[in-house]
Design a protein around this motif. Structure first.
Motif, PDB file in Angstrom:
ATOM      1  N   GLN A  84     -15.903  10.767  10.428  1.00 51.43           N
ATOM      2  CA  GLN A  84     -14.689  11.017   9.643  1.00 51.43           C
ATOM      3  C   GLN A  84     -13.935  12.232  10.175  1.00 51.43           C
ATOM      4  O   GLN A  84     -12.698  12.248  10.178  1.00 51.43           O
ATOM      5  N   THR A 259     -12.166   1.427   3.809  1.00 53.63           N
ATOM      6  CA  THR A 259     -13.410   2.175   3.973  1.00 53.63           C
ATOM      7  C   THR A 259     -13.545   2.762   5.373  1.00 53.63           C
ATOM      8  O   THR A 259     -14.140   3.815   5.544  1.00 53.63           O
ATOM      9  N   ARG A 262     -11.390   6.407   6.279  1.00 57.06           N
ATOM     10  CA  ARG A 262     -11.523   7.619   5.475  1.00 57.06           C
ATOM     11  C   ARG A 262     -11.526   8.855   6.379  1.00 57.06           C
ATOM     12  O   ARG A 262     -12.172   8.878   7.414  1.00 57.06           O
TER      13      ARG A 262
ATOM     14  N   ALA B 411     -21.063   6.493  -2.181  1.00 57.14           N
ATOM     15  CA  ALA B 411     -20.001   7.152  -1.414  1.00 57.14           C
ATOM     16  C   ALA B 411     -20.045   6.700   0.039  1.00 57.14           C
ATOM     17  O   ALA B 411     -19.013   6.467   0.672  1.00 57.14           O
ATOM     18  N   LYS B 412     -21.254   6.576   0.575  1.00 55.53           N
ATOM     19  CA  LYS B 412     -21.409   6.131   1.952  1.00 55.53           C
ATOM     20  C   LYS B 412     -20.847   4.714   2.110  1.00 55.53           C
ATOM     21  O   LYS B 412     -20.171   4.405   3.085  1.00 55.53           O
ATOM     22  N   GLY B 415     -17.145   4.572   2.441  1.00 52.71           N
ATOM     23  CA  GLY B 415     -16.544   5.147   3.642  1.00 52.71           C
ATOM     24  C   GLY B 415     -16.748   6.642   3.784  1.00 52.71           C
ATOM     25  O   GLY B 415     -16.445   7.208   4.811  1.00 52.71           O
ATOM     26  N   ALA B 416     -17.203   7.318   2.742  1.00 53.13           N
ATOM     27  CA  ALA B 416     -17.462   8.750   2.865  1.00 53.13           C
ATOM     28  C   ALA B 416     -18.444   9.164   1.794  1.00 53.13           C
ATOM     29  O   ALA B 416     -18.072   9.326   0.675  1.00 53.13           O
TER      30      ALA B 416
END
Lengths: 309, 416
Positions: A84, A259, A262, B411-412, B415-416
């Motif tokens: 990210q 997703t 992010r 959360a994973k 995407g985070a």
């Protein structure tokens, strides 16, 4: 200004210094800076210390958090969230380059060619700022809607096949893909690029262009050798004003992304509000800050300008 | 200074002296020296010692107890924080008829604020005061089950006095009586129930049939046009039901299985995105063909766009509630309890239900609601019938440790 009027009597170089120079004025600049420094301490330095402390704490909401100098949080955060972080840098860089490509011609036009339309165009550039950031981003959801004319046209022209192959979009849609996020970032930060560019360009003396022409420079040479180098301060500050906020942004990725788009801002938000892992959120914020600081320092050194705007 | 003509109080020589002093004198202020000075100052000020001093105190061990002196008798008012669009509004858009009726009857003025927009954000907002044992300035707040459970666990809300809640005690519908996080409703009463169902846009589906979460996750014709919710309990709970597990009694392995199932949908691009309330616009526009949705929203969406509808999967659906709570140190506890009790009188509950279309947690409302809006009275999403209640499931409460671990996994996934 009252402090200023009480400044020591003029020190003329001719007057022999009979007594040692009065030291009263020594602190004046610092007194003048005091409000700013206080502001900086209360709203920047203290929160930073608090955040630094949070990043090396361990614990839970029930037990409370204690400083245990747990620096492993940093390595764990980097190990878990480097994709990210990297993505944030890439998206922000892409948006910055796009802003420069879009903003430079416009700033050039406003500065040299707009004539009496100059003020109107400037207002048009700034006008979107009268609505909220959120509304402007949400508008892109309507513009890029799956069944909307933009996506329809891109599909007919087979542009989306190319971007899909490049991994910028997915299938025959733009929303919820990297392209949408970069578009949103570009749009939202474009004025931050245009304004410094414009101030820089507008200062260039028109006679320099004439002189270049007199010396038989082609317009492209004039631009390359005269205009662009003189606008460098604007380019540098414009790219900084775009890149720095864009790399920490999370609204565009949240609303226009999915997703796999992010950014680091989303991770920090999730860790802080949802997972309640305050140390990781604080550590990630520091990592982001350090990364930006390093990149910006390197960039300013390389671009060889210390005067911004 | 260059462009600014100094006024007559400063002679040119004075200005020159000032400039000299700023630029080259002992007090010369170069950018570097300033940076050095402020960095040094910050370090000296903060020092490493103070780093360790600013931990976050443990919850629930706040000095001075939980309750403040109750000012209800002297101050006839209460401050009520609620979610947006969660209260009846008259045509002018300025008055809340049920609240006005309450004020008229009791003389208690209600300051009604719609300042809750997200459970997590609101928790972040009130946490500092509650952790420090201070008044939040609010007498009544409305929070979803899991956050209500967390506040009770942390000891940040006050125990209710049953003597002030006769209607609430008598009329609370059986479905909501004994949540495992607040058995017997000692601390909380539901404001409205929320059902999580599957909503779809008929036009966007174009004949594709959606009957279950499996259809959402597996049907290739829906690729990239399916949405799930960012609320972990709704998304995982519905997936658990689809896997044949009970969300009220699942194990960590079951949870991992549900996450793995969803992860496949993320990896294959089947799931477009995880949304909060903003799925409503995606659904009406047709960008989402089908998604998990909150039934109260769908009832309202249906009224505006005829293409939107919902189904309840055979495997069941998830019911949660938003709960009224009195935070620690609230100044008007008795007044707040009277307001809770007022909304458990069938007439007030019916007026509210007719307006906001969520699951009404009050028994005996149907005849009153039928007088206002017969359609709403027969809508199983507002007053659940037996068949509907039988399919309803609750998500079990989590320990603090589980909550952190599960939220991190979720959360994973997102995407985070």
């Amino acid at each position: 200004m009252s402090t200023l009027t009480e400044a020591p009597p003029p020190l003329t170089p001719a007057a022999p210094a009979k007594k040692p120079p009065r030291r009263r004025g020594r602190w004046t600049p610092y007194w003048l800076l005091l409000p700013g420094l206080l502001w900086l301490v209360v709203f920047f330095a203290l929160p930073m210390i608090y955040q630094a402390s949070t990043s090396v704490q361990t614990g839970s909401l029930e037990q409370g958090y204690k400083v245990t100098w747990h620096f492993a949080t940093y390595w764990n955060a980097l190990g878990d969230y480097w994709p990210q972080a990297l993505r944030s840098v890439l998206y922000a860089a892409a948006a910055t380059v796009l802003c420069l490509l879009l903003g430079y011609p416009l700033a050039y036009l406003i500065a040299f060619r707009a004539g009496r339309w100059r003020n109107l165009i400037m207002i048009l550039v700034i006008a979107p700022f009268f609505t909220s950031f959120l509304i402007r981003t949400l508008a892109w959801k309507t513009i890029l809607a799956d069944g909307g004319p933009v996506v329809g046209a891109l599909n007919t022209l087979h542009v989306l096949d190319v971007t899909d192959w490049l991994g910028w979009t997915a299938g025959d849609r733009v929303l919820a893909t990297p392209l949408a996020v970069v578009c949103g970032l570009t749009y939202n930060f474009l004025p931050f690029m245009i304004l410094p560019l414009y101030t820089s360009l507008e200062r260039i003396d028109g006679r320099l262009h004439e002189a270049a022409g007199d010396l038989y420079a082609k317009p492209s040479t004039t631009f390359r050798k005269v205009t662009f180098p003189l606008s460098m301060p604007g380019v540098v500050s414009g790219t900084l004003l775009t890149f720095i906020p864009a790399s920490g942004d999370y609204v565009n990725a949240e609303l226009l992304g999915s997703t796999d788009t992010r950014m680091i801002g989303n991770v920090i938000q999730t860790q802080f509000l949802r997972v309640l892992d305050y140390p990781t959120a604080a550590a990630l914020s520091f990592i982001l800050m350090a990364a930006i600081l390093l990149m910006v320092t390197f960039y300013i050194r390389r671009s060889g300008t210390e005067d911004l705007v | 200074m260059e462009q600014y003509e100094p006024d007559d109080r400063l002679s040119p020589a004075q200005v020159a002296a000032m400039r000299r002093s700023l630029r080259t004198g002992r007090a010369a202020l170069t950018r570097r020296s300033l940076l050095r000075a402020s960095a040094g100052g910050a370090l000296a000020l903060g020092g490493l010692g103070s780093l360790s001093a600013c931990g976050i105190p443990a919850a629930g061990k706040t000095a001075g107890g939980t309750s403040a002196e109750d000012h209800s008798a002297q101050e006839k008012r209460i401050s009520f924080s609620n979610w947006t669009e969660y209260m009846d509004v008259d045509d002018s858009g300025k008055h809340h008829p049920t609240l006005d009726a309450f004020t008229q009857r009791t003389g208690i003025k209600v300051t009604y604020t719609e300042d809750i927009n997200d459970n997590n954000e609101f928790f972040g907002k009130i946490k500092p005061q509650l952790a420090a044992g201070q008044d939040t300035g609010r007498d009544l707040i409305v929070l979803t089950d899991w956050l209500a459970a967390r506040l009770i666990r942390l000891g940040w809300v006050q125990k209710l006095d049953p003597a002030n809640l006769p209607h609430a005690f008598a009329n609370l519908s059986g479905q909501f009586r004994t949540p495992d996080w607040d058995p017997g409703r000692a601390y909380s009463y539901p404001w409205q129930g929320i059902s999580t169902v599957i909503a779809f846009n008929k036009k966007a589906l174009d004949g594709v049939e959606v009957r279950s979460v499996s259809d959402l996750l597996d049907n290739p014709e829906l690729k990239g046009r399916v949405g799930f919710l960012t609320e972990m309990r709704d998304t995982v709970g519905m997936t658990l039901l689809d896997l044949g597990k009970d969300p009220a009694a699942f194990t960590a392995d079951d949870y991992d299985a549900a996450i793995a199932r969803l992860q496949k949908g993320v990896d294959s691009g089947q799931i477009r995105r995880f949304t909060g309330n903003d799925y409503t616009s995606d659904l009406t526009k047709g960008d989402l063909a089908a998604c998990l949705a909150w039934a109260g929203d769908v009832v309202q969406l249906k009224a505006d766009s005829p293409d939107v509808d919902f189904i309840v999967p055979d495997s069941g659906y998830l019911t949660s509630s938003d709960n009224l709570l009195i935070p620690n140190k609230a100044r008007h506890k008795t007044n707040a309890e009277r307001l809770i009790d007022y909304y458990y009188e069938p007439q007030a509950a019916a007026e509210l239900a007719a307006y906001i279309n969520y699951v009404c947690p009050v028994d005996g409302v149907k005849p009153y609601l039928a007088k206002i809006d017969p359609d709403a009275a027969n809508n199983p999403l507002i007053i659940p019938d037996k068949a509907m209640q039988a399919k309803s499931h609750a998500f079990r409460s989590l320990s603090a440790k589980e909550e952190t671990a599960f939220e991190a996994k979720f959360a994973k996934l997102t995407g985070a």
